[in-house]
Write a protein that holds these residues in place. Structure first.
Motif, PDB file in Angstrom:
ATOM      1  N   SER A 135       5.723  -4.517   0.997  1.00  0.00           N
ATOM      2  CA  SER A 135       4.309  -4.867   1.075  1.00  0.00           C
ATOM      3  C   SER A 135       4.034  -6.283   0.575  1.00  0.00           C
ATOM      4  N   SER A 140      -2.163  -2.079  14.209  1.00  0.00           N
ATOM      5  CA  SER A 140      -1.660  -1.176  13.188  1.00  0.00           C
ATOM      6  C   SER A 140      -1.936   0.238  13.659  1.00  0.00           C
ATOM      7  N   LEU A 181       0.125  -7.997   7.356  1.00  0.00           N
ATOM      8  CA  LEU A 181       0.755  -6.825   6.756  1.00  0.00           C
ATOM      9  C   LEU A 181      -0.294  -5.754   6.485  1.00  0.00           C
ATOM     10  N   CYS A 187       3.287  -1.516  12.452  1.00  0.00           N
ATOM     11  CA  CYS A 187       2.512  -2.686  12.871  1.00  0.00           C
ATOM     12  C   CYS A 187       3.148  -3.323  14.102  1.00  0.00           C
ATOM     13  N   VAL A 237       5.618  -1.587   7.502  1.00  0.00           N
ATOM     14  CA  VAL A 237       5.332  -2.122   6.176  1.00  0.00           C
ATOM     15  C   VAL A 237       5.253  -0.959   5.191  1.00  0.00           C
TER      16      VAL A 237
END
Length: 94
Positions: A8, A36, A65, A70, A91
């Motif tokens: 992350s 996402s 992120l 993603c 992520v």
């Protein structure tokens, strides 16, 4: 092939090269989409700088992120012509 897993705290960048069509008088642009979980969270279109001496336009884009799966989708646009590429990554939760 599995999508790369990122921490992350990562700060990923994507490098790519745009090859404008010299026969097309339209100015090239790129459209960048951040997805996402399969949903578009951000979408932006930008003009590109002029090609370098080799006739190409090297580019670097920072990838967003968000925990989970993603995708960064980049489309090069020039008039009615387009080419799309994407990068999928995962992520980790903080």
């Amino acid at each position: 092939m599995a999508a790369p897993a990122l921490k992350s705290t990562a700060k990923p960048i994507i490098y790519f090269v745009v090859y404008p069509n010299k026969a097309n008088a339209e100015k090239p642009k790129i459209q960048v989409e951040f997805l996402s979980g399969g949903q578009v969270l951000a979408k932006q279109t930008a003009d590109l700088p002029p090609p370098d001496r080799s006739g190409t336009i090297p580019m670097i884009v920072g990838a967003a992120l968000r925990p989970g799966n993603c995708e960064l989708r980049i489309t090069a646009l020039q008039g009615n012509e387009s080419a799309t590429g994407s990068v999928n990554y995962t992520v980790a939760s903080p």
